[in-house]
Design a protein around this motif. Structure first.
Motif, short mmCIF file in Angstrom:
data_model
loop_
_atom_site.label_atom_id
_atom_site.label_comp_id
_atom_site.label_asym_id
_atom_site.label_seq_id
_atom_site.Cartn_x
_atom_site.Cartn_y
_atom_site.Cartn_z
N SER A 35 0.82 -1.18 -0.08
CA SER A 35 -0.08 -0.15 -0.07
C SER A 35 0.93 1.20 0.06
CB SER A 35 -0.87 -0.01 1.19
OG SER A 35 -1.79 -1.20 1.37
N ALA A 36 1.77 1.26 0.95
CA ALA A 36 2.87 2.36 1.07
C ALA A 36 3.61 2.45 -0.50
CB ALA A 36 3.66 2.48 1.88
N VAL A 37 4.18 1.51 -0.89
CA VAL A 37 4.91 1.43 -2.25
C VAL A 37 4.30 2.18 -3.35
CG1 VAL A 37 5.80 0.10 -3.83
CG2 VAL A 37 6.57 -0.37 -1.51
N LEU A 38 2.71 1.74 -3.47
CA LEU A 38 2.03 2.09 -4.40
C LEU A 38 1.52 3.32 -4.24
CD1 LEU A 38 -0.16 -1.18 -5.20
CD2 LEU A 38 1.94 -0.28 -6.64
N GLY A 39 1.46 3.75 -3.02
CA GLY A 39 1.23 5.27 -2.79
C GLY A 39 2.21 6.42 -3.14
N GLU A 40 3.54 5.86 -2.98
CA GLU A 40 4.74 6.39 -3.48
C GLU A 40 4.79 6.51 -4.88
OE1 GLU A 40 7.95 4.79 -1.49
OE2 GLU A 40 7.36 4.91 0.38
N LEU A 41 4.79 5.58 -5.53
CA LEU A 41 4.80 5.31 -6.87
C LEU A 41 3.67 6.40 -7.58
CD1 LEU A 41 5.76 4.19 -9.55
CD2 LEU A 41 3.90 2.39 -9.30
N TYR A 42 2.34 6.29 -6.90
CA TYR A 42 1.50 7.25 -7.35
C TYR A 42 1.61 8.67 -7.39
CZ TYR A 42 -2.98 9.99 -7.33
OH TYR A 42 -3.87 10.97 -7.77
N GLU A 43 2.24 9.14 -6.52
CA GLU A 43 2.76 10.58 -6.01
C GLU A 43 3.70 10.65 -7.29
OE1 GLU A 43 1.49 12.93 -4.43
OE2 GLU A 43 -0.14 11.29 -3.78
N ARG A 44 4.60 9.96 -7.64
CA ARG A 44 5.63 10.14 -8.43
C ARG A 44 5.16 10.11 -9.90
NH1 ARG A 44 9.64 5.61 -8.66
NH2 ARG A 44 8.52 5.02 -10.85
N GLU A 45 4.54 9.27 -10.35
CA GLU A 45 3.74 8.84 -11.71
C GLU A 45 2.59 9.94 -11.91
OE1 GLU A 45 4.58 6.84 -14.13
OE2 GLU A 45 6.25 6.06 -12.97
N ARG A 46 1.91 10.57 -11.06
CA ARG A 46 1.01 11.40 -11.24
C ARG A 46 1.30 12.77 -11.97
NH1 ARG A 46 -2.32 14.22 -6.27
NH2 ARG A 46 -0.22 14.61 -5.84
N SER A 47 2.48 13.49 -11.50
CA SER A 47 2.83 14.55 -12.16
C SER A 47 3.69 14.23 -13.48
CB SER A 47 4.07 15.26 -11.31
OG SER A 47 5.14 14.40 -11.21
N HIS A 48 4.32 12.85 -13.62
CA HIS A 48 4.76 12.60 -15.10
C HIS A 48 3.62 12.24 -15.98
CE1 HIS A 48 7.26 10.64 -17.78
NE2 HIS A 48 6.50 9.59 -17.94
N THR A 49 2.49 11.81 -15.43
CA THR A 49 1.50 11.21 -16.52
C THR A 49 0.91 12.69 -16.85
OG1 THR A 49 0.87 9.38 -15.07
CG2 THR A 49 -0.77 10.20 -16.30
N ALA A 50 0.66 13.77 -15.93
CA ALA A 50 0.14 14.98 -16.36
C ALA A 50 0.95 15.63 -17.34
CB ALA A 50 0.03 15.83 -14.89
N SER A 51 2.18 15.63 -17.32
CA SER A 51 2.96 16.37 -18.24
C SER A 51 2.93 15.68 -19.57
CB SER A 51 4.55 15.98 -17.67
OG SER A 51 5.19 14.75 -17.99
N LEU A 52 2.64 14.43 -19.72
CA LEU A 52 2.24 13.67 -20.83
C LEU A 52 0.63 14.02 -21.42
CD1 LEU A 52 3.85 10.34 -19.97
CD2 LEU A 52 4.49 12.09 -21.48
N GLY A 53 0.03 14.86 -20.72
CA GLY A 53 -1.47 15.16 -20.98
C GLY A 53 -2.49 14.06 -20.64
N GLY A 54 -1.87 12.97 -19.68
CA GLY A 54 -2.83 11.96 -19.24
C GLY A 54 -3.42 12.16 -17.75
N GLU A 55 -4.17 11.34 -17.50
CA GLU A 55 -4.41 11.24 -15.89
C GLU A 55 -4.39 10.06 -15.26
OE1 GLU A 55 -8.88 12.40 -15.31
OE2 GLU A 55 -8.59 13.25 -17.57
#
Length: 168
Positions: A25-45
């Motif tokens: 749960s913690a690992v995926l939470g950290e991954l979500y925080e990291r990937e969220r901004s990367h995804t937004a920069s690609l125009g995705g959600e």
């Protein structure tokens, strides 16, 4: 180079199981925080609904690599990725859904094989070796779990990663 890294990862033998359970749960939470901004920069959600406190015998690094690759694919082909983590009687279940074209039903088993790429959905310019799903599935199987793909009736792809319950 990303392709060489994927080839090296494929050639690497499956690791030994970690001695202690990882708080996925913690690992995926950290991954979500990291990937969220990367995804937004690609125009995705990217959306996530993660049940807290779930543990499994998989290294944080393996879990991050697998889920990160699946999120990238979901955003690339479906513009949006929805990640969920829930407890089931058999152990934790990670799901990733997208709104893309899905995979032709008669080719789903084929995409698990090394070096297979569905040319209708990507070309050489977009990169990739066709090893991502093969590596991900091999790692999950080595940990006693299962990775399955299916098409959503609403459109898009549904990925399930079943991990065995960790004995504390």
């Amino acid at each position: 180079d990303h392709s060489i890294g994927q080839l090296m990862e494929y050639a690497r033998p499956a690791g030994t199981l970690p001695q202690l359970a990882t708080d996925i749960s913690a690992v995926l939470g950290e991954l979500y925080e990291r990937e969220r901004s990367h995804t937004a920069s690609l125009g995705g959600e990217l959306e996530a609904a993660l049940e807290p406190g779930l543990r499994a015998r998989i290294t944080a690094l393996d879990l991050k690599r697998i889920v990160s690759n699946l999120i990238e694919n979901a955003v690339r082909y479906g513009d949006r990725a929805r990640v969920a983590l829930v407890a089931t009687p058999d152990g934790p279940l990670v799901t990733i859904d997208d709104d893309g074209p899905g995979i032709p039903a008669d080719r789903i088993e084929e995409v698990y094989k090394p070096f297979v790429r569905l040319e209708t959905s990507r070309n050489r310019e977009t990169g990739g070796t066709g090893l991502g799903l093969s590596i991900a599935r091999s790692i999950i199987l080595a940990h006693g779990g299962e990775l399955t793909l299916s098409n959503r009736k609403e459109g898009g792809l549904h990925v399930e990663i079943h991990l065995p319950r960790a004995e504390q």
